[in-house]
Design a protein around this motif. Structure first.
Motif, PDB file in Angstrom:
ATOM      1  N   LEU A  55       0.833  -1.195   0.000  1.00 23.66           N
ATOM      2  CA  LEU A  55       0.000   0.000   0.000  1.00 23.66           C
ATOM      3  C   LEU A  55       0.874   1.253   0.000  1.00 23.66           C
ATOM      4  N   PRO A  56       0.315   2.396  -0.384  1.00 21.18           N
ATOM      5  CA  PRO A  56       1.121   3.625  -0.489  1.00 21.18           C
ATOM      6  C   PRO A  56       1.847   4.006   0.798  1.00 21.18           C
ATOM      7  N   ASP A  57       1.284   3.652   1.962  1.00 15.87           N
ATOM      8  CA  ASP A  57       1.922   4.035   3.226  1.00 15.87           C
ATOM      9  C   ASP A  57       2.911   2.987   3.730  1.00 15.87           C
ATOM     10  N   GLY A  58       3.189   1.958   2.914  1.00 16.03           N
ATOM     11  CA  GLY A  58       4.178   0.956   3.298  1.00 16.03           C
ATOM     12  C   GLY A  58       3.612  -0.290   3.932  1.00 16.03           C
ATOM     13  N   ARG A  59       2.325  -0.283   4.247  1.00 13.03           N
ATOM     14  CA  ARG A  59       1.696  -1.501   4.755  1.00 13.03           C
ATOM     15  C   ARG A  59       1.556  -2.521   3.621  1.00 13.03           C
ATOM     16  N   PHE A  60       1.325  -3.777   4.008  1.00 11.44           N
ATOM     17  CA  PHE A  60       1.137  -4.833   3.022  1.00 11.44           C
ATOM     18  C   PHE A  60      -0.178  -5.565   3.268  1.00 11.44           C
ATOM     19  N   ALA A  61      -0.818  -5.948   2.195  1.00 12.41           N
ATOM     20  CA  ALA A  61      -1.930  -6.902   2.247  1.00 12.41           C
ATOM     21  C   ALA A  61      -1.416  -8.189   1.613  1.00 12.41           C
ATOM     22  N   LEU A  62      -1.388  -9.254   2.403  1.00 10.40           N
ATOM     23  CA  LEU A  62      -0.839 -10.527   1.941  1.00 10.40           C
ATOM     24  C   LEU A  62      -1.905 -11.612   1.976  1.00 10.40           C
ATOM     25  N   LEU A  63      -1.692 -12.619   1.159  1.00 15.76           N
ATOM     26  CA  LEU A  63      -2.465 -13.849   1.252  1.00 15.76           C
ATOM     27  C   LEU A  63      -1.473 -15.001   1.300  1.00 15.76           C
ATOM     28  N   LEU A  64      -1.534 -15.765   2.390  1.00  8.78           N
ATOM     29  CA  LEU A  64      -0.666 -16.927   2.551  1.00  8.78           C
ATOM     30  C   LEU A  64      -1.440 -18.199   2.261  1.00  8.78           C
ATOM     31  N   ARG A  65      -0.725 -19.162   1.737  1.00  6.24           N
ATOM     32  CA  ARG A  65      -1.281 -20.500   1.619  1.00  6.24           C
ATOM     33  C   ARG A  65      -0.434 -21.443   2.456  1.00  6.24           C
ATOM     34  N   GLY A  66      -1.088 -22.206   3.332  1.00  7.95           N
ATOM     35  CA  GLY A  66      -0.366 -23.153   4.168  1.00  7.95           C
ATOM     36  C   GLY A  66       0.232 -24.274   3.336  1.00  7.95           C
ATOM     37  N   VAL A  67       1.519 -24.554   3.564  1.00  9.64           N
ATOM     38  CA  VAL A  67       2.199 -25.584   2.767  1.00  9.64           C
ATOM     39  C   VAL A  67       2.830 -26.685   3.612  1.00  9.64           C
ATOM     40  N   ALA A  68       2.900 -26.507   4.936  1.00 12.13           N
ATOM     41  CA  ALA A  68       3.540 -27.541   5.757  1.00 12.13           C
ATOM     42  C   ALA A  68       3.261 -27.281   7.230  1.00 12.13           C
ATOM     43  N   ARG A  69       3.394 -28.341   8.024  1.00 15.21           N
ATOM     44  CA  ARG A  69       3.433 -28.206   9.484  1.00 15.21           C
ATOM     45  C   ARG A  69       4.868 -28.477   9.912  1.00 15.21           C
ATOM     46  N   VAL A  70       5.357 -27.648  10.814  1.00 16.28           N
ATOM     47  CA  VAL A  70       6.745 -27.762  11.251  1.00 16.28           C
ATOM     48  C   VAL A  70       6.808 -27.658  12.768  1.00 16.28           C
ATOM     49  N   GLU A  71       7.979 -27.994  13.281  1.00 22.02           N
ATOM     50  CA  GLU A  71       8.265 -27.809  14.701  1.00 22.02           C
ATOM     51  C   GLU A  71       9.511 -26.944  14.821  1.00 22.02           C
ATOM     52  N   ILE A  72       9.409 -25.904  15.627  1.00 23.71           N
ATOM     53  CA  ILE A  72      10.551 -25.015  15.833  1.00 23.71           C
ATOM     54  C   ILE A  72      11.584 -25.737  16.691  1.00 23.71           C
ATOM     55  N   ALA A  73      12.792 -25.863  16.161  1.00 27.66           N
ATOM     56  CA  ALA A  73      13.870 -26.520  16.898  1.00 27.66           C
ATOM     57  C   ALA A  73      14.577 -25.539  17.825  1.00 27.66           C
ATOM     58  N   ARG A  74      14.818 -24.330  17.312  1.00 29.39           N
ATOM     59  CA  ARG A  74      15.464 -23.304  18.138  1.00 29.39           C
ATOM     60  C   ARG A  74      15.266 -21.951  17.484  1.00 29.39           C
ATOM     61  N   GLU A  75      15.335 -20.923  18.308  1.00 26.73           N
ATOM     62  CA  GLU A  75      15.261 -19.563  17.784  1.00 26.73           C
ATOM     63  C   GLU A  75      16.681 -19.071  17.514  1.00 26.73           C
ATOM     64  N   LEU A  76      16.860 -18.421  16.385  1.00 26.68           N
ATOM     65  CA  LEU A  76      18.182 -17.966  15.979  1.00 26.68           C
ATOM     66  C   LEU A  76      18.511 -16.616  16.622  1.00 26.68           C
ATOM     67  N   PRO A  77      19.799 -16.320  16.772  1.00 27.13           N
ATOM     68  CA  PRO A  77      20.186 -15.015  17.335  1.00 27.13           C
ATOM     69  C   PRO A  77      19.593 -13.871  16.517  1.00 27.13           C
ATOM     70  N   ALA A  78      19.223 -12.818  17.215  1.00 26.58           N
ATOM     71  CA  ALA A  78      18.553 -11.694  16.556  1.00 26.58           C
ATOM     72  C   ALA A  78      19.550 -10.865  15.758  1.00 26.58           C
ATOM     73  N   ASP A  79      19.360 -10.806  14.437  1.00 28.70           N
ATOM     74  CA  ASP A  79      20.143  -9.877  13.624  1.00 28.70           C
ATOM     75  C   ASP A  79      19.234  -9.085  12.692  1.00 28.70           C
ATOM     76  N   ARG A  80      17.921  -9.233  12.915  1.00 26.49           N
ATOM     77  CA  ARG A  80      16.927  -8.469  12.171  1.00 26.49           C
ATOM     78  C   ARG A  80      15.880  -7.967  13.156  1.00 26.49           C
ATOM     79  N   ALA A  81      14.999  -7.130  12.669  1.00 23.69           N
ATOM     80  CA  ALA A  81      13.948  -6.611  13.547  1.00 23.69           C
ATOM     81  C   ALA A  81      12.931  -7.691  13.895  1.00 23.69           C
ATOM     82  N   TYR A  82      12.804  -8.700  13.028  1.00 26.22           N
ATOM     83  CA  TYR A  82      11.842  -9.776  13.249  1.00 26.22           C
ATOM     84  C   TYR A  82      12.573 -11.044  13.685  1.00 26.22           C
ATOM     85  N   ARG A  83      11.806 -12.052  14.063  1.00 28.89           N
ATOM     86  CA  ARG A  83      12.375 -13.273  14.625  1.00 28.89           C
ATOM     87  C   ARG A  83      12.602 -14.335  13.545  1.00 28.89           C
ATOM     88  N   MET A  84      13.676 -15.101  13.732  1.00 32.09           N
ATOM     89  CA  MET A  84      14.026 -16.185  12.824  1.00 32.09           C
ATOM     90  C   MET A  84      14.216 -17.458  13.641  1.00 32.09           C
TER      91      MET A  84
END
Length: 222
Positions: A89-118
């Motif tokens: 959108l013009p103000d930088g927001r996003f409208a997204l549509l996701l499609r589920g492709v898998a079920r996973v299990e988080i093994a560990r959280e990675l060290p933070a080097d971005r604003a969001y989590r990995m």
């Protein structure tokens, strides 16, 4: 036309962005619209669009409010979605549509080097089950969805198409549950279930319950 949900490349799971949300569970085969407005998730979206277009939607555990802007705990088992439609959108927001492709299990959280989590995640594979029994449940699910399609106000033809779009019974149960099961706890139980028979039985029970509410019946619906 038979549907397939292409699983993600395993290499993408070694460094997978997560979008933590309260009471949101993305099931394989399901669709999830997202309105992205926080700066950290705008960054996540831009990086995803420039890369493999995959993110995990992880449900926040109760009590997340006090640490929402940090790293509040999430349920380890979650769904991975692929961005299939995006609009900036013009103000930088996003409208997204996701499609589920898998079920996973988080093994560990990675060290933070971005604003969001990995995270590093691993794919959850279905356990083996009796194929004849699974296909019998699949046939029952088709029959019940056909009956439900006759009594719902809208979406009947789409429901008939959806229940016939998957050859694998477990994948069909996922897609039908994604469309019909709204309760977050029930959806979390389904994303955590790697036994296809468990998912088929729970989805059959949900469709039966919907039928009895919309077209009152005596006893179980078969």
């Amino acid at each position: 036309m038979r549907d397939t949900v292409s699983p993600p490349d395993p290499s993408a799971l070694s460094s997978l962005p997560i979008f933590p949300l309260p009471n949101c569970v993305l099931l394989p085969g399901g669709l999830m619209p997202l309105h992205v407005f926080e700066p950290r998730y705008r960054e996540l979206t831009r990086d995803c669009l420039a890369g493999h277009q995959l993110m995990a939607v992880a449900r926040l555990r109760p009590g997340y409010e006090t640490t929402y802007y940090g790293r509040p705990p999430v349920y380890e088992r979650c769904g991975v979605g692929r961005i299939i439609c995006s609009d900036e959108l013009p103000d930088g927001r996003f409208a997204l549509l996701l499609r589920g492709v898998a079920r996973v299990e988080i093994a560990r959280e990675l060290p933070a080097d971005r604003a969001y989590r990995m995270v590093e995640a691993r794919m959850l594979q279905d356990t083996s089950c009796d194929k004849a029994d699974a296909h019998d449940h699949h046939r029952r699910l088709i029959q019940l969805c056909d009956r439900l399609a006759e009594v719902i106000e809208k979406g009947g033809p789409q429901l008939r198409d959806l229940v016939r779009a998957f050859d694998e019974p477990g994948a069909c149960a996922d897609a039908i549950a994604a469309a019909l099961v709204m309760d977050a706890d029930a959806r979390q139980e389904l994303i955590e279930a790697i036994d296809p028979m468990v998912r088929l039985q729970r989805t059959l029970g949900h469709v039966s319950h919907m039928l009895c509410e919309l077209a009152p019946c005596d006893g179980a619906v078969n």
